[in-house]
Design a protein around this motif. Sequence first.
Motif, PDB file in Angstrom:
ATOM      1  N   UNK A 516       0.856  -1.195   0.000  1.00 51.89           N
ATOM      2  CA  UNK A 516       0.000   0.000   0.000  1.00 51.89           C
ATOM      3  C   UNK A 516       0.881   1.229   0.000  1.00 51.89           C
ATOM      4  N   UNK A 517       0.631   2.133  -0.935  1.00 51.51           N
ATOM      5  CA  UNK A 517       1.304   3.425  -0.954  1.00 51.51           C
ATOM      6  C   UNK A 517       0.243   4.505  -1.137  1.00 51.51           C
ATOM      7  N   UNK A 518       0.477   5.633  -0.490  1.00 44.41           N
ATOM      8  CA  UNK A 518      -0.449   6.751  -0.575  1.00 44.41           C
ATOM      9  C   UNK A 518       0.350   8.029  -0.761  1.00 44.41           C
ATOM     10  N   UNK A 519      -0.097   8.866  -1.669  1.00 43.67           N
ATOM     11  CA  UNK A 519       0.569  10.136  -1.935  1.00 43.67           C
ATOM     12  C   UNK A 519      -0.488  11.210  -2.122  1.00 43.67           C
ATOM     13  N   UNK A 520      -0.040  12.415  -2.431  1.00 43.82           N
ATOM     14  CA  UNK A 520      -0.966  13.542  -2.525  1.00 43.82           C
ATOM     15  C   UNK A 520      -2.099  13.267  -3.497  1.00 43.82           C
ATOM     16  N   UNK A 521      -1.782  12.686  -4.656  1.00 45.46           N
ATOM     17  CA  UNK A 521      -2.776  12.565  -5.717  1.00 45.46           C
ATOM     18  C   UNK A 521      -3.074  11.134  -6.127  1.00 45.46           C
ATOM     19  N   UNK A 522      -2.655  10.160  -5.334  1.00 40.42           N
ATOM     20  CA  UNK A 522      -2.948   8.769  -5.690  1.00 40.42           C
ATOM     21  C   UNK A 522      -2.751   7.862  -4.494  1.00 40.42           C
ATOM     22  N   UNK A 523      -3.364   6.690  -4.580  1.00 47.21           N
ATOM     23  CA  UNK A 523      -3.044   5.572  -3.683  1.00 47.21           C
ATOM     24  C   UNK A 523      -3.105   4.288  -4.493  1.00 47.21           C
ATOM     25  N   UNK A 524      -2.269   3.332  -4.093  1.00 45.46           N
ATOM     26  CA  UNK A 524      -2.173   2.060  -4.798  1.00 45.46           C
ATOM     27  C   UNK A 524      -2.054   0.954  -3.774  1.00 45.46           C
ATOM     28  N   UNK A 525      -2.920  -0.044  -3.894  1.00 38.67           N
ATOM     29  CA  UNK A 525      -2.913  -1.183  -2.967  1.00 38.67           C
ATOM     30  C   UNK A 525      -2.855  -2.481  -3.755  1.00 38.67           C
ATOM     31  N   UNK A 526      -2.196  -3.482  -3.175  1.00 37.79           N
ATOM     32  CA  UNK A 526      -2.175  -4.830  -3.736  1.00 37.79           C
ATOM     33  C   UNK A 526      -2.636  -5.801  -2.667  1.00 37.79           C
TER      34      UNK A 526
END
Length: 799
Positions: A516-526
């Motif tokens: 899981x990564x989260x940033x100002x304009x996106x997040x991505x989970x596996x």
Amino acid sequence: MVAASLVLTLLGDAPARAAATDAAIAPATAHPRLLFSAADVPALRARVAAGGVPGSAWARLREQAEGLLVRVTPQAVRESVDQIGPYGLQNEMPTYLLNLGLAYQLSGDVRYGRRVVDLLLALTDANYPYWCCGQDLGVGDLLYGIGLGFDWSYELMTPDERDRIVSAMWTPEHESFLFGRTLGYNPVNPYSANLEISNWIGVTGGGAGLALLAIRGEPGIPSDTVRPFDTYLTRALERTRSFFVHAVDPLGANHEGMTYAFYGLKNSVPFALAARREGLGDLISGTGLPGVARWAASEQLPGEGQKFVPLNDSQRESLAELEALMFAIAPDDGVAQWLWQRTVGPQGNDYFHEPHEPENAPPDCPTDPLTALFACYQDNIARYWTAQYVSTILYYRSPAETPEVDPAAVGPLSVHYAQRGLVDARTGFARGGDEVISTFEALRDGRGHFQYDAGNFTIYGMGGRFAIDPGYACVSCGNDLDEAYATAHNVVVVDGARATQSTNMRYWRGTTIDGFVNAANLSLAHADLRYAYSADPNAGFDPPRAGRDHLLTRTPGRPVIVAVADQLQRDRAPASRHSYTWQMLSDPRNRIATAGSAFTITAPNGSTLAGRTASGGPGGDPLLQTRTQVLNNPTIDIGSSVPVLFSTTPRQRAFDHLAVMALTPAGSEPATTQTLRVSGGDAIGVAWRGAEDVVVRRRAAAGSVTGPVTTDAEIAKFSRDAGETVIRRGTRLQSGGREYVRVTGTAATVIVSGGEVRATGSAGNRYRVFAPQEISSVVVNGAGVPPCRAGGYLVFPCG
């Protein structure tokens, strides 16, 4: 301000210690004392007399109390047979006791208080008739009402009446029924034995605890009980604390969903407050409970008032008591105020607006259509069979007392609840109905309420409901409704089987969302979902792979993009072949159009979700179709036909699939999508107003993706000629002659978003990223590093 000081008096200070292990502290017999004292009553009366929300709640409560004097009689209770009484709906009798009891305290009208006393005596004479079917839950709820009813009507009882009420609870039969069952010594239902994640523990432990605290110190308690009084009270404290620790993720998400979060908290939170006032420790401190308001705010449907994403066994609609309890848990939490204002308050349903329709008795509900029946029944539950007016009067805080705080100011827009196995990804909170929420669930703790829907995703917002969850089905209650299974959720279905996901998945406790990564304009989970597709995941995984990715982008000035990528091989047998169905349930009010592998979903207000799918299988591009599914689960949507968007593969070895969806608001043109023909993976572009975003997923068996997009990352997203990029576990990303990411070393996860650059990988790696915008922070493996700028690129670590 009198109301502010009153609420602080009611809730008390929160000592930073857990529950006392020994409940044997010298009891007091003064009443009322559990949630407020006699000295607090004048301030309570001034609070409701001042008008506002407490005044409106009091007007409704008093109307109901007048109606209860007519409709609810002690004689009818005494005529109960086999503990089945005339007021046997879920939570019905305890609500009546609370409403009448607080009405007496606020008005001084003895009629209300004497009716509580007479009902308590009648319950004693009738052997405690309670809600439904022999459930321990009903006993816990009854004790909740008995405890607070006793506390609030105590001064109107004669000494003989007090002794009758108290001593009857301690005959061996009644002691076993009231306290043995609710505290796990001799439960009828396994859920109330010691199942710490279940709402049952909050209902039974909290209800028993309130009753025990109410009668503590009374002379009517005999000395020869089956177990010592303090043993039961200590057990209630321990079980309630355990429920708070285990049922709620450390960040606030309840394992069973919003509906059962409320049910488990409605008894246990008042007990925790009363225990704190009695000097028995702080059951709430150090748990995830103070985060529940933030979790609820994340899953509130943007612009839809008291409606939430109906995950797990939840209804979409909430009761005002849920939002009131957020103030009880953390009275100074500005997020609780944000939630109230947009659900119960004037920016939501404006529930307490005036003038209001009189609430003397629940109206009769129509029998047809079923949707109208359920809507009416849910409204009756809220108004007449939950103590929402009591809770509002006691706990609500005005914006002057607790100023509103935007949830975005106290936490990230995308949150990974690791213990729950859930990601809530939002675009924000400040724009009301223009915001978007997409959820992604990957773990089911099947010891409580659960469904076979690991990997399910949803999309709500911009005035529409695009990818929905059907909500409550209660398979854990013994129901066998389709809506609890994979075929009624947004998951991959294998061979069309309703039982695509294993019964035994509910008993697996490992990590699911492993990236899981989260940033100002996106997040991505596996998520690793192999456990859900395995016959016995605790013995081993059947599929060699069953991964699902969830990506949400929220770049200002661009469509909101949700991408879902799948890699599933059902089993390991070389000759095995299966058909795989990708599907997404939508709202019946939407218009859906398909064109090959592309689709558009248009909400009634004109907002549009434009999507496209791509698959690396031998059958070529997916062919999207639609079907309808009738919902038969007991929600407000019962009987409605929802559209299902789907594609099904021929029988094949494995399934690689990418779906990319772009949401644009009403009044703007929809985004357009295209498949980019690459080798070794799938890539889809989203174009809108002259700009393009691209999502690419490498196939499981491929080493890299080549063609218009080149990458060796598992999954990547970039905005063409802009600094909005993410790759997971890769070393390069290139397209259109531009290199967006280059890692010298080993595979890494790299994010460029807003003013931030982050990388996670081997300590010796060096990075080059396209980031033409101003960058304020470059972080590698959690530590800031200096970058070197070379035109539109950053190289780091510098030197």
